[in-house]
Write an enzyme that holds these catalytic residues in place. Structure first.
Site, mmCIF file in Angstrom:
data_model
loop_
_atom_site.group_PDB
_atom_site.id
_atom_site.type_symbol
_atom_site.label_atom_id
_atom_site.label_comp_id
_atom_site.label_asym_id
_atom_site.label_seq_id
_atom_site.Cartn_x
_atom_site.Cartn_y
_atom_site.Cartn_z
ATOM 1 N N CYS A 185 -6.955 1.306 -4.942
ATOM 2 C CA CYS A 185 -6.271 1.427 -3.641
ATOM 3 C C CYS A 185 -6.054 0.040 -3.044
ATOM 4 O O CYS A 185 -5.019 -0.254 -2.446
ATOM 5 C CB CYS A 185 -7.110 2.266 -2.685
ATOM 6 S SG CYS A 185 -7.510 3.920 -3.273
ATOM 7 N N HIS A 189 -2.853 -2.036 -1.191
ATOM 8 C CA HIS A 189 -2.926 -2.027 0.276
ATOM 9 C C HIS A 189 -3.849 -3.074 0.900
ATOM 10 O O HIS A 189 -3.982 -3.130 2.117
ATOM 11 C CB HIS A 189 -3.308 -0.626 0.739
ATOM 12 C CG HIS A 189 -2.312 0.412 0.318
ATOM 13 N ND1 HIS A 189 -1.031 0.452 0.808
ATOM 14 C CD2 HIS A 189 -2.403 1.432 -0.587
ATOM 15 C CE1 HIS A 189 -0.367 1.452 0.251
ATOM 16 N NE2 HIS A 189 -1.176 2.060 -0.596
ATOM 17 N N ARG A 228 -2.185 12.091 0.964
ATOM 18 C CA ARG A 228 -1.720 10.748 0.577
ATOM 19 C C ARG A 228 -2.619 10.149 -0.489
ATOM 20 O O ARG A 228 -2.141 9.498 -1.420
ATOM 21 C CB ARG A 228 -1.682 9.840 1.811
ATOM 22 C CG ARG A 228 -0.966 8.511 1.538
ATOM 23 C CD ARG A 228 0.519 8.721 1.363
ATOM 24 N NE ARG A 228 1.195 7.504 0.947
ATOM 25 C CZ ARG A 228 1.521 7.212 -0.312
ATOM 26 N NH1 ARG A 228 1.231 8.055 -1.277
ATOM 27 N NH2 ARG A 228 2.137 6.091 -0.607
ATOM 28 N N CYS A 232 -1.459 8.803 -4.202
ATOM 29 C CA CYS A 232 -1.734 7.465 -4.729
ATOM 30 C C CYS A 232 -2.387 7.547 -6.105
ATOM 31 O O CYS A 232 -2.064 6.770 -7.006
ATOM 32 C CB CYS A 232 -2.636 6.694 -3.770
ATOM 33 S SG CYS A 232 -1.778 6.117 -2.285
#
Length: 271
Positions: A185, A189, A228, A232
């Site tokens: 992740c 991000h 979400r 991902c």
């Protein structure tokens, strides 16, 4: 993996339950974004990519100046909150307080409790039926509850030994490489926030949870944070996980804590 550990260590985010310190972790997290996105003020991270790209920001403001596509869904969520008797559950009776309280670590069950898991439990108590976890009613109701706390600040508390262990598990999941693309992740991000992936700008993880559930143009509707997360994992071509699994709840615990001090917002449109 060595590269990942070195990078995470540089952010002061190595996993250690004994020394879990949310304030220090968040300070390192914020300082990282100050370094890569020096023009973005802390409070503006509630706007995600719209705080980074001026063209996207103008489009976002045009949408908000009209009738946002999520407005009807959120209003319906408020009606469903009453229709299904969620106001009768002590945990949701004060919706604004409920949004600010969640996620939290429950000492009795030794589990992280998210707002959506509380909604699901209350819904089943009141109706005798099960509620989904990603889209539809759960997203509408959760968004309406979150709207009642708009302007209040995220304040996740990680205090007990059990809470710190869950927080550290969530942090580890956030930074762990997985899937055919061997990505985490954080790769998108944190390390590459603000950069482009094809035609899209990668949003910073700081502030992600301030506007969830969100309306995505891609979805043509509302979806929860765990919806979400699942998307991902799919993009990484990683093993899928169901919404509200322990791994996702722990990651939400960490993820939300990194946005402590940011205001909850009702501006929930994203591309």
């Amino acid at each position: 993996m060595k590269k990942l550990i070195a990078t995470v260590a540089g952010l002061g985010l190595l996993v250690s339950v004994a020394s879990a310190d949310v304030a220090s972790d968040q300070k390192a997290f914020i300082n990282h974004f100050k370094t890569i996105l020096p023009g973005v003020e802390f409070a503006d991270y509630t706007n995600g990519v719209y705080a980074i790209d001026q063209g996207s920001r103008e489009q976002f403001e045009e949408i908000l100046d009209g009738i946002p596509p999520y407005e009807e869904a959120v209003e319906k969520g408020g009606k469903e909150y009453l229709k299904f008797g969620l106001n009768k559950c002590a945990s949701l009776k004060d919706p604004a307080a409920a949004r600010v309280k969640h996620p939290y670590f429950d000492e009795a069950t030794q589990q992280v409790v998210t707002l959506e898991s509380t909604i699901k439990k209350c819904y089943q108590q009141q109706t005798g039926k099960k509620l989904g976890s990603k889209k539809g009613k759960i997203a509408r109701i959760s968004a309406w509850i979150s709207d009642q706390a708009a302007g209040q600040k995220i304040n996740v508390k990680v205090e007990s030994t059990g809470a710190k262990a869950a927080y550290e598990k969530g942090k580890a999941f956030f930074y762990a490489k997985r899937g055919q693309f061997n990505m985490s992740c954080a790769d998108c991000h944190v390390y590459n926030a603000g950069k482009k992936a094809r035609a899209d700008i990668l949003s910073p993880a700081l502030g992600h949870t301030t506007h969830l559930p969100m309306y995505r143009a891609k979805w043509a509707g509302m979806g929860t944070l765990h919806c979400r997360y699942g998307g991902c994992l799919k993009n990484m071509r990683a093993k899928p996980l169901k919404a509200q699994t322990e791994a996702f709840r722990n990651m939400e615990f960490f993820h939300q804590a990194m946005s402590n001090g940011l205001e909850i917002t009702a501006d929930r449109y994203r591309k």
